[in-house]
Design a protein around this motif. Sequence first.
Motif, short mmCIF file in Angstrom:
data_model
loop_
_atom_site.label_atom_id
_atom_site.label_comp_id
_atom_site.label_asym_id
_atom_site.label_seq_id
_atom_site.Cartn_x
_atom_site.Cartn_y
_atom_site.Cartn_z
N ASP A 1 -12.72 46.75 -2.86
CA ASP A 1 -12.15 47.36 -1.38
C ASP A 1 -11.94 46.19 -0.56
O ASP A 1 -12.96 45.33 -0.37
N THR A 2 -10.79 46.46 0.42
CA THR A 2 -10.71 45.33 1.32
C THR A 2 -11.23 45.82 2.60
O THR A 2 -10.95 47.01 2.99
N LEU A 3 -11.74 44.83 3.64
CA LEU A 3 -12.11 45.24 4.61
C LEU A 3 -10.91 45.42 5.67
O LEU A 3 -9.83 44.79 5.55
N GLY A 4 -10.82 46.65 6.69
CA GLY A 4 -9.71 46.87 7.64
C GLY A 4 -10.02 45.91 8.66
O GLY A 4 -10.83 44.78 8.67
N PRO A 5 -8.66 45.36 9.12
CA PRO A 5 -8.47 44.35 10.14
C PRO A 5 -9.40 44.30 11.49
O PRO A 5 -10.04 43.12 11.84
N GLY A 6 -9.98 45.45 11.86
CA GLY A 6 -10.91 45.45 12.79
C GLY A 6 -12.37 45.01 12.46
O GLY A 6 -13.16 44.09 13.14
N ALA A 7 -12.81 45.16 11.08
CA ALA A 7 -14.07 44.61 10.63
C ALA A 7 -13.79 43.12 10.55
O ALA A 7 -14.98 42.54 10.76
N VAL A 8 -12.75 42.86 9.96
CA VAL A 8 -12.43 41.20 9.98
C VAL A 8 -12.43 40.45 11.37
O VAL A 8 -13.08 39.60 11.34
N ARG A 9 -11.91 41.12 12.17
CA ARG A 9 -11.94 40.44 13.68
C ARG A 9 -13.19 40.43 14.18
O ARG A 9 -13.70 39.48 14.66
N LEU A 10 -14.02 41.67 13.99
CA LEU A 10 -15.50 41.68 14.25
C LEU A 10 -16.24 40.49 13.83
O LEU A 10 -17.00 39.69 14.51
N ALA A 11 -15.99 40.29 12.39
CA ALA A 11 -17.04 39.27 11.74
C ALA A 11 -16.50 37.93 12.11
O ALA A 11 -17.51 37.06 12.57
N ALA A 12 -15.26 37.67 12.36
CA ALA A 12 -14.89 36.28 12.98
C ALA A 12 -15.42 36.09 14.29
O ALA A 12 -15.90 35.10 14.82
N ALA A 13 -15.07 37.04 15.16
CA ALA A 13 -15.55 36.98 16.48
C ALA A 13 -17.03 36.76 16.90
O ALA A 13 -17.53 36.22 17.62
N ALA A 14 -17.82 37.36 15.99
CA ALA A 14 -19.23 37.51 15.90
C ALA A 14 -19.73 36.01 15.49
O ALA A 14 -20.78 35.34 16.07
N ALA A 15 -19.25 35.46 14.55
CA ALA A 15 -19.55 34.32 14.14
C ALA A 15 -19.03 33.03 15.01
O ALA A 15 -20.01 32.09 15.40
N ARG A 16 -18.13 33.46 15.76
CA ARG A 16 -17.89 32.32 17.00
C ARG A 16 -18.96 32.46 18.07
O ARG A 16 -19.36 31.61 18.90
N HIS A 17 -19.35 33.59 18.39
CA HIS A 17 -20.00 33.95 19.50
C HIS A 17 -21.47 33.50 19.12
O HIS A 17 -22.05 32.57 20.10
N TRP A 18 -22.00 33.66 17.90
CA TRP A 18 -23.36 33.20 17.78
C TRP A 18 -23.45 31.99 17.54
O TRP A 18 -24.46 31.21 17.95
N ALA A 19 -22.30 31.25 17.07
CA ALA A 19 -22.51 29.76 16.81
C ALA A 19 -22.29 29.13 18.32
O ALA A 19 -23.25 28.03 18.56
N ALA A 20 -21.86 29.59 19.27
CA ALA A 20 -21.80 28.96 20.66
C ALA A 20 -23.03 29.19 21.36
O ALA A 20 -23.57 28.85 22.21
N VAL A 21 -23.70 30.62 21.07
CA VAL A 21 -24.88 31.00 21.94
C VAL A 21 -26.03 30.61 21.16
O VAL A 21 -27.20 30.30 21.95
N ARG A 22 -26.40 30.73 20.22
CA ARG A 22 -27.62 30.51 19.20
C ARG A 22 -27.37 29.66 18.21
O ARG A 22 -27.02 30.37 16.95
N ALA A 23 -27.34 28.34 17.76
CA ALA A 23 -26.74 27.59 16.76
C ALA A 23 -27.83 27.84 15.85
O ALA A 23 -27.14 27.62 14.55
N ASP A 24 -28.91 28.17 15.81
CA ASP A 24 -29.70 28.39 14.92
C ASP A 24 -29.49 29.75 14.32
O ASP A 24 -30.53 30.02 13.15
N ALA A 25 -28.82 30.71 14.72
CA ALA A 25 -28.67 32.07 14.19
C ALA A 25 -28.16 31.97 12.89
O ALA A 25 -27.21 31.33 12.70
N ALA A 26 -28.61 32.81 11.96
CA ALA A 26 -27.95 33.12 10.71
C ALA A 26 -27.16 34.24 10.63
O ALA A 26 -27.64 35.55 11.14
N VAL A 27 -25.84 34.35 10.42
CA VAL A 27 -25.00 35.51 10.73
C VAL A 27 -24.10 35.87 9.49
O VAL A 27 -23.73 34.83 8.59
N ALA A 28 -24.17 37.23 9.03
CA ALA A 28 -23.68 37.66 7.97
C ALA A 28 -22.97 39.10 8.16
O ALA A 28 -23.60 39.87 8.93
N ALA A 29 -21.87 39.31 7.72
CA ALA A 29 -21.05 40.55 7.90
C ALA A 29 -20.94 41.23 6.71
O ALA A 29 -20.70 40.85 5.62
#
Length: 210
Positions: A1-29
């Motif tokens: 199954d493919t993810l909907g566009p909302g889930a894809v946008r959330l994953a991308a935005a969350a990755a950017r957010h945590w990279a900027a806020v907490r570089a040592d955070a490990a993020v997985a969607a």
Amino acid sequence: DTLGPGAVRLAAAAARHWAAVRADAAVAAVGRTVYALLPQAGPDEARRLAEQAVAALGRTLAAPLRAAVSRPATDPDALPALRAEVDDVLRVTTASPDAPDVAALTDVHAQVLLGHCADELARRPALRHPAVDAMRAHDRSRGTAYAASVLAWLDAVGNIAEAAQRLTVHPNTLKYRLRRARELFGLALDDPDVRLSCWLQLRLPPVGAP
């Protein structure tokens, strides 16, 4: 199954957010959920960072978000249990518009416990109290209100006046319904274990309900 566009946008935005806020955070969607592992973060810091993430990502995506904060742990073997804890909290908070944006298990423990009880009763319907099922079936077929009356009485911890007020009926009407519930369905409401069993099942959806 493919993810909907909302889930894809959330994953991308969350990755950017945590990279900027907490570089040592490990993020997985995973699906519609983003998990962030925060090394060395205590409970207060984790909640603060979660609140910031919900606010920032909510503005970016123009959508309401919920976050859950697990208990802290140092053992990597605890990660599956921590993920399950987060999933339990999100199951509760994403289902209620009145739930807090950020919550831990201690904030919604009762709702999580009820959810697991509902799961177990769905898996093993023979555990359901037969008198409660019979009472609900009677209400559906005959237009009575025994289940709602018993639940209101249990919610009011046996206070007839308070329960009657919630139901907008006369206290004597409620007393009659409780007496008839005992007679018709064999509910031993004087037994605290029976009261707990009935209250638990009455707080859960009926069999077959969504």
